[in-house]
Motif scaffolding. Structure first.
Motif, PDB file in Angstrom:
ATOM      1  N   CYS A  99       0.839  -1.206   0.000  1.00  0.00           N
ATOM      2  CA  CYS A  99       0.000   0.000   0.000  1.00  0.00           C
ATOM      3  C   CYS A  99       0.870   1.252   0.000  1.00  0.00           C
ATOM      4  O   CYS A  99       1.645   1.477   0.937  1.00  0.00           O
ATOM      5  N   PRO A 100       0.761   2.120  -1.026  1.00  0.00           N
ATOM      6  CA  PRO A 100       1.625   3.307  -1.102  1.00  0.00           C
ATOM      7  C   PRO A 100       1.208   4.431  -0.161  1.00  0.00           C
ATOM      8  O   PRO A 100       1.994   5.339   0.104  1.00  0.00           O
ATOM      9  N   THR A 101      -0.021   4.388   0.358  1.00  0.00           N
ATOM     10  CA  THR A 101      -0.505   5.484   1.207  1.00  0.00           C
ATOM     11  C   THR A 101      -0.712   5.058   2.664  1.00  0.00           C
ATOM     12  O   THR A 101      -1.261   5.827   3.453  1.00  0.00           O
ATOM     13  N   CYS A 116      -7.221   5.764   1.383  1.00  0.00           N
ATOM     14  CA  CYS A 116      -7.219   4.894   0.203  1.00  0.00           C
ATOM     15  C   CYS A 116      -7.416   5.703  -1.079  1.00  0.00           C
ATOM     16  O   CYS A 116      -8.330   6.528  -1.175  1.00  0.00           O
ATOM     17  N   ILE A 117      -6.552   5.456  -2.066  1.00  0.00           N
ATOM     18  CA  ILE A 117      -6.652   6.139  -3.357  1.00  0.00           C
ATOM     19  C   ILE A 117      -7.183   5.198  -4.441  1.00  0.00           C
ATOM     20  O   ILE A 117      -7.239   5.557  -5.612  1.00  0.00           O
ATOM     21  N   GLY A 118      -7.539   3.976  -4.059  1.00  0.00           N
ATOM     22  CA  GLY A 118      -8.140   3.047  -5.010  1.00  0.00           C
ATOM     23  C   GLY A 118      -7.189   2.444  -6.010  1.00  0.00           C
ATOM     24  O   GLY A 118      -7.617   2.029  -7.089  1.00  0.00           O
ATOM     25  N   CYS A 119      -5.917   2.353  -5.684  1.00  0.00           N
ATOM     26  CA  CYS A 119      -4.950   1.772  -6.630  1.00  0.00           C
ATOM     27  C   CYS A 119      -5.101   0.258  -6.735  1.00  0.00           C
ATOM     28  O   CYS A 119      -4.673  -0.345  -7.706  1.00  0.00           O
ATOM     29  N   ARG A 120      -5.666  -0.355  -5.719  1.00  0.00           N
ATOM     30  CA  ARG A 120      -5.978  -1.788  -5.680  1.00  0.00           C
ATOM     31  C   ARG A 120      -4.745  -2.688  -5.658  1.00  0.00           C
ATOM     32  O   ARG A 120      -4.809  -3.860  -6.024  1.00  0.00           O
ATOM     33  N   TYR A 121      -3.608  -2.146  -5.257  1.00  0.00           N
ATOM     34  CA  TYR A 121      -2.424  -2.988  -5.094  1.00  0.00           C
ATOM     35  C   TYR A 121      -2.684  -4.071  -4.043  1.00  0.00           C
ATOM     36  O   TYR A 121      -2.214  -5.198  -4.162  1.00  0.00           O
ATOM     37  N   CYS A 122      -3.406  -3.689  -2.982  1.00  0.00           N
ATOM     38  CA  CYS A 122      -3.682  -4.647  -1.904  1.00  0.00           C
ATOM     39  C   CYS A 122      -4.529  -5.804  -2.403  1.00  0.00           C
ATOM     40  O   CYS A 122      -4.353  -6.950  -1.970  1.00  0.00           O
ATOM     41  N   PHE A 180     -13.409  -3.776  -4.041  1.00  0.00           N
ATOM     42  CA  PHE A 180     -13.337  -2.382  -4.496  1.00  0.00           C
ATOM     43  C   PHE A 180     -14.743  -1.825  -4.677  1.00  0.00           C
ATOM     44  O   PHE A 180     -15.616  -2.479  -5.246  1.00  0.00           O
TER      45      PHE A 180
END
Length: 261
Positions: A88-90, A109-115, A126
């Protein structure tokens, strides 16, 4: 030296009937939104999902097992480094060293969905749309849990708001430790078969501590080193082997057929 608190579950698959009461209780307790058309399971949100497993054999040798799957709240090979947390980047998802719970902070959460990509259990979902509640249904929402907006990922939180309420009560009573029955998840209380047990995995006084040591206990995809806090119990060998728990010198496990209910 006392071990730190590590909350987790032990689910007895021989008791589970697949009634999905845990799914309903989870949605009601945590304000999980639903859509008019829930036929597309790729777009639906279900923090707790019940899967149907069979041994793949024809009648009369057919055997069926139901497997509830919440978030595993992984600890990782090095504690605190669960797969979703490290990507998670944030820091919208984090690991608590006090409870062992993997949190989800929606405002970050920015919704990048890496997790979601990192989770081997598909336990994260999501939000593609803002939740729309039918007229009158807003009165059923739990005021202790904030509904989530679109564009964020959400998951099982072990009903963390219940933990906070229990800690506040204990503080007002001058206590530091919680009793086993003071903090329980909604799915645990809703299960009519008593298949789900919740508590501190490191506390010898809690039932989960005893159950996790059962010779029939296993964890899903344990060889990945995710160190999940959800243990399963089954007296059936093919069920345990389906969880990727068989030894290297054992024969190849029976192929299990998996379906979401």
């Amino acid at each position: 030296m006392k071990k730190p608190t590590r909350y987790g579950m032990v689910i007895d698959l021989d008791k589970c009937t697949g009634c999905a009461s845990c799914m309903v209780a989870c949605m009601a307790e945590n304000n999980v939104p639903f859509r008019e058309d829930e036929s597309d399971k790729l777009l639906s949100l279900t923090w707790m999902r019940v899967y149907k497993l069979t041994n793949g054999k024809p009648f009369p040798e057919t055997d069926v097992c139901y497997l509830p799957r919440p978030c595993m709240h992984c600890g990782g090979q090095v504690e605190g480094y669960s797969p979703c947390v490290v990507v998670c980047p944030t820091i919208a998802t984090d690991y608590s060293m006090k409870t062992g719970i993997v949190s989800q902070i929606y405002n970050r959460c920015i919704g990048c969905r890496y997790c979601m990509a990192a989770c081997p259990y598909h336990a994260r979902y999501f939000n593609w749309w803002d939740p729309v509640w039918p007229d009158g249904m807003e009165k059923y929402l739990n005021p202790k849990v904030s509904p989530r907006m679109r564009g964020v990922v959400e998951k099982c939180s072990f009903c963390f708001h219940r933990y906070q309420l229990a800690k506040e009560k204990a503080y007002m009573e001058g206590r530091r430790e919680l009793k086993e029955d003071e903090y329980q998840t909604s799915c645990t209380q809703a299960c009519p078969a008593g298949a789900i047990t919740f508590g501190d995995l490191n506390n010898p006084k809690h039932a989960v501590y005893k159950y996790k040591k059962s010779p029939n206990a296993f964890r899903l995809l344990e060889r990945l080193g995710t160190n999940p806090k959800i243990y399963y119990i089954s007296s059936r060998a093919w069920v345990r082997r389906s969880g990727d728990n068989y030894l290297k010198n054992e024969s190849k496990p029976e192929k299990a057929v998996l379906r979401a209910t």
